[in-house]
Design a protein around this motif. Sequence first.
Motif, PDB file in Angstrom:
ATOM      1  N   ARG A 113       0.787  -1.321  -0.294  1.00 24.08           N
ATOM      2  CA  ARG A 113      -0.253  -0.181   0.389  1.00 24.08           C
ATOM      3  C   ARG A 113       0.974   1.494   0.404  1.00 24.08           C
ATOM      4  O   ARG A 113       0.307   2.502  -0.762  1.00 24.08           O
ATOM      5  CB  ARG A 113      -0.609   0.253   0.855  1.00 24.08           C
ATOM      6  CG  ARG A 113      -1.918   0.718   1.526  1.00 24.08           C
ATOM      7  CD  ARG A 113      -3.071   0.361   2.587  1.00 24.08           C
ATOM      8  NE  ARG A 113      -3.767   1.784   2.741  1.00 24.08           N
ATOM      9  CZ  ARG A 113      -4.513   2.598   3.136  1.00 24.08           C
ATOM     10  NH1 ARG A 113      -4.701   1.731   4.254  1.00 24.08           N
ATOM     11  NH2 ARG A 113      -5.867   3.662   3.351  1.00 24.08           N
ATOM     12  N   HIS A 135      -5.944 -10.506   4.199  1.00 26.48           N
ATOM     13  CA  HIS A 135      -7.327 -10.045   4.275  1.00 26.48           C
ATOM     14  C   HIS A 135      -8.198  -9.627   2.769  1.00 26.48           C
ATOM     15  O   HIS A 135      -7.145  -8.602   2.084  1.00 26.48           O
ATOM     16  CB  HIS A 135      -8.241  -9.705   5.486  1.00 26.48           C
ATOM     17  CG  HIS A 135      -9.503  -9.611   5.102  1.00 26.48           C
ATOM     18  ND1 HIS A 135     -10.583  -9.108   5.355  1.00 26.48           N
ATOM     19  CD2 HIS A 135     -10.225 -10.451   6.713  1.00 26.48           C
ATOM     20  CE1 HIS A 135     -10.907  -8.791   5.625  1.00 26.48           C
ATOM     21  NE2 HIS A 135     -11.423  -9.417   6.316  1.00 26.48           N
ATOM     22  N   PRO A 136      -8.293  -9.064   2.072  1.00 26.64           N
ATOM     23  CA  PRO A 136      -9.945  -9.070   1.205  1.00 26.64           C
ATOM     24  C   PRO A 136      -9.974  -7.734   1.701  1.00 26.64           C
ATOM     25  O   PRO A 136      -9.253  -6.570   0.189  1.00 26.64           O
ATOM     26  CB  PRO A 136     -11.125  -9.422   0.753  1.00 26.64           C
ATOM     27  CG  PRO A 136     -11.026 -10.873   1.567  1.00 26.64           C
ATOM     28  CD  PRO A 136      -9.505 -10.730   2.649  1.00 26.64           C
ATOM     29  N   LYS A 137     -10.067  -7.280   2.127  1.00 24.81           N
ATOM     30  CA  LYS A 137      -9.980  -5.470   3.082  1.00 24.81           C
ATOM     31  C   LYS A 137      -8.630  -4.905   2.584  1.00 24.81           C
ATOM     32  O   LYS A 137      -8.593  -4.179   1.751  1.00 24.81           O
ATOM     33  CB  LYS A 137      -9.921  -5.200   4.350  1.00 24.81           C
ATOM     34  CG  LYS A 137     -11.813  -5.457   4.241  1.00 24.81           C
ATOM     35  CD  LYS A 137     -12.214  -5.368   5.712  1.00 24.81           C
ATOM     36  CE  LYS A 137     -13.905  -5.622   5.676  1.00 24.81           C
ATOM     37  NZ  LYS A 137     -14.338  -4.429   7.197  1.00 24.81           N
ATOM     38  N   VAL A 139      -6.460  -6.026   0.292  1.00 27.11           N
ATOM     39  CA  VAL A 139      -6.130  -5.999  -1.144  1.00 27.11           C
ATOM     40  C   VAL A 139      -6.833  -4.703  -1.357  1.00 27.11           C
ATOM     41  O   VAL A 139      -6.454  -3.630  -1.774  1.00 27.11           O
ATOM     42  CB  VAL A 139      -6.694  -6.974  -1.595  1.00 27.11           C
ATOM     43  CG1 VAL A 139      -6.440  -7.060  -3.067  1.00 27.11           C
ATOM     44  CG2 VAL A 139      -5.656  -8.330  -1.234  1.00 27.11           C
ATOM     45  N   ALA A 140      -8.117  -4.003  -1.153  1.00 32.05           N
ATOM     46  CA  ALA A 140      -8.912  -3.658  -1.314  1.00 32.05           C
ATOM     47  C   ALA A 140      -8.299  -2.267  -1.049  1.00 32.05           C
ATOM     48  O   ALA A 140      -8.474  -0.875  -1.652  1.00 32.05           O
ATOM     49  CB  ALA A 140     -10.558  -3.123  -1.037  1.00 32.05           C
ATOM     50  N   ALA A 141      -7.560  -2.098  -0.072  1.00 28.38           N
ATOM     51  CA  ALA A 141      -6.978  -0.537   0.535  1.00 28.38           C
ATOM     52  C   ALA A 141      -5.735  -0.440  -0.440  1.00 28.38           C
ATOM     53  O   ALA A 141      -5.735   1.283  -1.200  1.00 28.38           O
ATOM     54  CB  ALA A 141      -6.598  -0.824   1.673  1.00 28.38           C
ATOM     55  N   VAL A 143      -5.869  -1.339  -3.900  1.00 26.04           N
ATOM     56  CA  VAL A 143      -7.046  -1.135  -5.160  1.00 26.04           C
ATOM     57  C   VAL A 143      -6.927   0.017  -5.070  1.00 26.04           C
ATOM     58  O   VAL A 143      -7.020   1.122  -6.086  1.00 26.04           O
ATOM     59  CB  VAL A 143      -7.410  -2.237  -5.367  1.00 26.04           C
ATOM     60  CG1 VAL A 143      -8.296  -1.982  -6.602  1.00 26.04           C
ATOM     61  CG2 VAL A 143      -6.782  -3.225  -6.013  1.00 26.04           C
ATOM     62  N   ALA A 144      -6.933   0.601  -3.883  1.00 23.73           N
ATOM     63  CA  ALA A 144      -7.572   1.967  -3.818  1.00 23.73           C
ATOM     64  C   ALA A 144      -6.578   3.317  -4.122  1.00 23.73           C
ATOM     65  O   ALA A 144      -7.506   4.513  -4.276  1.00 23.73           O
ATOM     66  CB  ALA A 144      -8.956   2.012  -2.512  1.00 23.73           C
ATOM     67  N   GLU A 145      -5.812   2.587  -4.320  1.00 21.69           N
ATOM     68  CA  GLU A 145      -4.691   3.330  -4.482  1.00 21.69           C
ATOM     69  C   GLU A 145      -4.344   3.776  -5.755  1.00 21.69           C
ATOM     70  O   GLU A 145      -3.779   4.586  -5.857  1.00 21.69           O
ATOM     71  CB  GLU A 145      -3.248   3.015  -4.024  1.00 21.69           C
ATOM     72  CG  GLU A 145      -3.066   2.817  -1.794  1.00 21.69           C
ATOM     73  CD  GLU A 145      -3.668   4.357  -1.825  1.00 21.69           C
ATOM     74  OE1 GLU A 145      -3.287   6.285  -2.022  1.00 21.69           O
ATOM     75  OE2 GLU A 145      -4.040   4.651   0.122  1.00 21.69           O
ATOM     76  N   LYS A 148      -2.820  -1.452 -10.054  1.00 22.87           N
ATOM     77  CA  LYS A 148      -3.132  -3.356 -10.105  1.00 22.87           C
ATOM     78  C   LYS A 148      -2.460  -4.120  -8.842  1.00 22.87           C
ATOM     79  O   LYS A 148      -1.273  -4.158  -8.739  1.00 22.87           O
ATOM     80  CB  LYS A 148      -2.639  -3.542 -11.665  1.00 22.87           C
ATOM     81  CG  LYS A 148      -2.314  -4.748 -11.867  1.00 22.87           C
ATOM     82  CD  LYS A 148      -2.370  -5.287 -13.610  1.00 22.87           C
ATOM     83  CE  LYS A 148      -2.289  -6.850 -12.940  1.00 22.87           C
ATOM     84  NZ  LYS A 148      -1.886  -6.343 -14.455  1.00 22.87           N
ATOM     85  N   GLU A 151      -3.105 -11.449  -7.557  1.00 23.60           N
ATOM     86  CA  GLU A 151      -3.364 -12.653  -6.308  1.00 23.60           C
ATOM     87  C   GLU A 151      -2.706 -13.554  -6.368  1.00 23.60           C
ATOM     88  O   GLU A 151      -2.623 -14.182  -7.624  1.00 23.60           O
ATOM     89  CB  GLU A 151      -4.803 -12.415  -5.583  1.00 23.60           C
ATOM     90  CG  GLU A 151      -5.136 -11.167  -4.594  1.00 23.60           C
ATOM     91  CD  GLU A 151      -6.510 -11.862  -4.454  1.00 23.60           C
ATOM     92  OE1 GLU A 151      -6.721 -12.457  -3.927  1.00 23.60           O
ATOM     93  OE2 GLU A 151      -7.257 -10.738  -5.378  1.00 23.60           O
TER      94      GLU A 151
END
Length: 373
Positions: A113, A135-137, A139-141, A143-145, A148, A151
């Motif tokens: 991140r 955890h998916p959260k 990974v989502a953090a 991606v939110a930046e 790409k 996994e």
Amino acid sequence: MPENAAYLRTLPWFARPGSRAWRCAAAPAAVREFHAALADYAPTPLKELPLLAHELGVGRVFVKDESCRLGLPAFKALGASWAVHRALAERAASGNEKGPVTLVTATDGNHGRAVARTARLLGQHAHVFVPQGVHPKAVAAIVAEGAKATEVAGAYDEAVRLAAQAAAAADAVLVQDTAWPGYEQIPGWIVEGYSTLCAEIDEQLATEGVLEGPDLVTVPVGVGSLAQAVVTHYRSRPSGRAPALLSVEPEGAACVLASLIRGRPVSVTTGETSMAGLNCGTPSSIVWPCLRDGLDAAVAVPDAGSASAAARLAALGVSSGPCGAASLAGVRAALSGVGADGRRSALQLGLSSVVVLLSTEGTAANPHTTAGH
């Protein structure tokens, strides 16, 4: 089972006398100047916790709280920002800069991140490889930046291997915080970046009347980059106390402890741990000589110890995830149970000693059980 049954077994522990006499070169002063010039830079808090000092039988305990560093919930942005700055400058100087570049890395969360955030702020691209179990959260953090995320069906070391392959194939810049022969420059810059954290501690302790520095610094260890920065800082100081330096790892991923015991770098097979950001099976190649010669001791702790330490820190007002709380878990384990007197003596701790615990992440960095390497 008795409450102290966990301490009846042999504690995973290593101590090496004489390490406080070892000396090395300091990190460059330009690192702190670089970070101080960033728009959102501010030193993270150094919090004194008198109740912990009483519980541990020492004079004073301070916790370096990295729950908010450069807008992220962990210390990793210090290394990523400096290393990317140096890497892009080198690329520009060589004439290879042809528009935005892709920064590639592998991560369990926080480092990836941080690289993604740095890329976004600088108008670059990021590609982050994430091992199984994150955890998916988290990974989502990433991606939110704007990054790409790929996994990987494997552990952290496999994600590193695939990230290195992808960077080489795409003429991208690999920004990895572990080193191996042939890939050591950028990991070295990441280590340098972490030196700002140590410089802040010196200044903050001085304002608290601790002019000679701490007696013990405890640091969580994954591949060992932060530990190398800590050893470099305290073993390069021209004056003041030479503190004891204690590394802490999960019992299921104690590659530095295993290496110290065997006297050479070794890899270990890792399993699952709530201290996911420390779940690394191989020490970084550049850290090994520094940790071998500069660490006083190493300890491995179970997940339950980290969870208990995180709960205690939360009760005292410090947000700390499992990786950050490993510092307290390590000191607790070292100073408790069978053999505690010998371990306290090895660390040269007394009733007036000053202890600094590095809490490397906040709970926001750690959705459920995932922290971030």
